[in-house]
Design a protein around this motif. Structure first.
Motif, PDB file in Angstrom:
ATOM      1  N   ALA A   1      83.908  70.439 -42.807  1.00  0.00           N
ATOM      2  CA  ALA A   1      83.911  69.922 -41.440  1.00  0.00           C
ATOM      3  C   ALA A   1      83.313  70.992 -40.523  1.00  0.00           C
ATOM      4  CB  ALA A   1      85.330  69.582 -41.012  1.00  0.00           C
ATOM      5  N   THR A   2      82.861  70.591 -39.357  1.00  0.00           N
ATOM      6  CA  THR A   2      82.255  71.515 -38.410  1.00  0.00           C
ATOM      7  C   THR A   2      83.201  72.674 -38.084  1.00  0.00           C
ATOM      8  OG1 THR A   2      80.977  69.722 -37.408  1.00  0.00           O
ATOM      9  CG2 THR A   2      81.230  71.747 -36.127  1.00  0.00           C
ATOM     10  N   GLY A   3      82.696  73.902 -38.259  1.00  0.00           N
ATOM     11  CA  GLY A   3      83.468  75.089 -37.928  1.00  0.00           C
ATOM     12  C   GLY A   3      84.597  75.405 -38.880  1.00  0.00           C
ATOM     13  N   SER A   4      84.683  74.676 -40.011  1.00  0.00           N
ATOM     14  CA  SER A   4      85.796  74.858 -40.944  1.00  0.00           C
ATOM     15  C   SER A   4      85.312  75.458 -42.252  1.00  0.00           C
ATOM     16  CB  SER A   4      86.469  73.514 -41.230  1.00  0.00           C
ATOM     17  OG  SER A   4      87.416  73.628 -42.274  1.00  0.00           O
TER      18      SER A   4
ATOM     19  N   GLU B   1      74.271  84.283 -39.469  1.00  0.00           N
ATOM     20  CA  GLU B   1      73.102  83.683 -38.830  1.00  0.00           C
ATOM     21  C   GLU B   1      71.869  84.569 -38.967  1.00  0.00           C
ATOM     22  OE1 GLU B   1      73.202  84.603 -34.284  1.00  0.00           O
ATOM     23  OE2 GLU B   1      75.194  83.861 -34.821  1.00  0.00           O
ATOM     24  N   ASN B   2      71.768  85.292 -40.057  1.00  0.00           N
ATOM     25  CA  ASN B   2      70.622  86.167 -40.290  1.00  0.00           C
ATOM     26  C   ASN B   2      69.328  85.350 -40.328  1.00  0.00           C
ATOM     27  OD1 ASN B   2      68.681  87.943 -41.339  1.00  0.00           O
ATOM     28  ND2 ASN B   2      70.218  89.075 -42.499  1.00  0.00           N
ATOM     29  N   PRO B   3      68.400  85.597 -39.398  1.00  0.00           N
ATOM     30  CA  PRO B   3      67.171  84.799 -39.337  1.00  0.00           C
ATOM     31  C   PRO B   3      66.331  84.875 -40.606  1.00  0.00           C
ATOM     32  CG  PRO B   3      67.463  86.065 -37.316  1.00  0.00           C
ATOM     33  CD  PRO B   3      68.482  86.569 -38.297  1.00  0.00           C
ATOM     34  N   GLN B   4      66.511  85.918 -41.391  1.00  0.00           N
ATOM     35  CA  GLN B   4      65.741  86.078 -42.625  1.00  0.00           C
ATOM     36  C   GLN B   4      65.972  84.910 -43.576  1.00  0.00           C
ATOM     37  OE1 GLN B   4      66.600  89.751 -44.661  1.00  0.00           O
ATOM     38  NE2 GLN B   4      65.423  89.209 -46.473  1.00  0.00           N
ATOM     39  N   TYR B   5      67.133  84.258 -43.455  1.00  0.00           N
ATOM     40  CA  TYR B   5      67.495  83.212 -44.397  1.00  0.00           C
ATOM     41  C   TYR B   5      67.476  81.814 -43.785  1.00  0.00           C
ATOM     42  CZ  TYR B   5      68.961  87.363 -46.889  1.00  0.00           C
ATOM     43  OH  TYR B   5      68.981  88.595 -47.486  1.00  0.00           O
ATOM     44  N   PHE B   6      66.968  81.687 -42.566  1.00  0.00           N
ATOM     45  CA  PHE B   6      66.856  80.363 -41.957  1.00  0.00           C
ATOM     46  C   PHE B   6      65.866  79.508 -42.736  1.00  0.00           C
ATOM     47  CE2 PHE B   6      68.067  81.881 -37.404  1.00  0.00           C
ATOM     48  CZ  PHE B   6      69.388  81.884 -37.775  1.00  0.00           C
TER      49      PHE B   6
ATOM     50  N   ALA C   1      79.638  87.056 -34.527  1.00  0.00           N
ATOM     51  CA  ALA C   1      80.835  87.437 -35.272  1.00  0.00           C
ATOM     52  C   ALA C   1      81.498  86.213 -35.911  1.00  0.00           C
ATOM     53  CB  ALA C   1      81.825  88.150 -34.358  1.00  0.00           C
ATOM     54  N   PHE C   2      81.581  85.119 -35.147  1.00  0.00           N
ATOM     55  CA  PHE C   2      82.191  83.897 -35.683  1.00  0.00           C
ATOM     56  C   PHE C   2      81.371  83.360 -36.847  1.00  0.00           C
ATOM     57  CE2 PHE C   2      82.360  79.273 -35.941  1.00  0.00           C
ATOM     58  CZ  PHE C   2      83.719  79.055 -36.095  1.00  0.00           C
ATOM     59  N   ASN C   3      80.048  83.331 -36.680  1.00  0.00           N
ATOM     60  CA  ASN C   3      79.191  82.799 -37.730  1.00  0.00           C
ATOM     61  C   ASN C   3      79.249  83.653 -38.992  1.00  0.00           C
ATOM     62  OD1 ASN C   3      78.288  80.549 -36.322  1.00  0.00           O
ATOM     63  ND2 ASN C   3      76.639  81.682 -35.325  1.00  0.00           N
TER      64      ASN C   3
END
Length: 233
Positions: free
Chosen positions: A116-119, A192-197, A158-160
């Motif tokens: 679920a979102t955020g879980s 959220e490391n852009p290298q892996y987007f 930090a949350f991500n």
């Protein structure tokens, strides 16, 4: 670029044993070069280093074998395991592909159906799909398994980062609970490391691609086991 906190050791390379032959790909029906992995007494390690696994090759292989994993055996084919994984997860949204130039398998677990979102709690309806993945890992025990967590850039860094770690750990723990030896599995969160987007974070579609957990399956052979033991001496 934002650099996430790494939970486990840095990535290191894994070599695989391959031989060349013409076979029918069970996924496409086309004739192609075989990626048969040969067991004891068959061939020698070809080429250089491929891909990477968390924590390095030597200790991971030794630990996996000590935990009950087998060495490579004659007749194993990556194509066949991919075919069976695709059949077992059909209709679930899971994407099963080759990676590392066709020498490993990547199982992509989409955010919307896995969590679920955020879980970081695995959706009850998705556990049956993960059971199929676990069954494949038990059937083909001669592999190292990495679990990677990724997020989009919505919310705080930090949350991500924490969410990516928790989700990767949750999937790893579930596989272990279904009988996959913990000695074979490592997990890591990339946040959220852009290298892996994989998509554009300015669009909902792109963000959905970036929110994922990936299971990387890297087979090893008897030759890899022997080499790891020699390096570990």
């Amino acid at each position: 670029m934002k650099t996430p906190r790494i939970i486990v050791a840095a990535l290191a390379s894994v070599s695989l044993l391959t031989v060349s032959a013409c076979v029918t790909d069970p996924n496409t029906g086309e004739q192609k070069a075989s990626r048969t992995v040969i067991g004891t007494g068959g061939g020698a390690v070809l080429g250089g280093l491929l891909g990477g696994v968390i924590g390095g090759r030597t200790g991971r292989i030794i630990g996996a074998v000590a935990g009950g994993a087998a060495g490579g055996y004659a007749g194993y084919r990556l194509d066949q395991q991919i075919k069976e994984l695709r059949e077992g997860t059909a209709g679930s949204g899971v994407d099963v592909t080759e990676t590392d130039n066709g020498q490993a398998i990547l199982v992509n677990l989409p955010d919307g159906v896995t969590f679920a979102t955020g879980s970081a709690q695995i959706n009850a309806t998705f556990r049956q799909t993960l059971d199929q993945v676990a069954a494949s890992l038990r059937q083909y025990p001669n592999s190292i398994v990495d679990v990677y967590g990724y997020t989009d850039s919505t919310g705080s860094e930090a949350f991500n980062q924490r969410l990516s770690e928790q989700r990767a750990q949750a999937v790893s723990s579930y596989l272990t609970s279904q009988g996959v030896a913990s000695s074979r599995i490592r997990w890591q969160g990339f946040g959220e490391n852009p290298q892996y987007f994989k998509g554009d974070n300015n669009t909902e579609y792109g963000r959905a691609l970036n929110r994922r957990v990936e299971i990387k399956i890297v087979p090893f052979t008897d030759a890899d086991v022997q080499a790891a033991r020699q390096q570990g001496q």
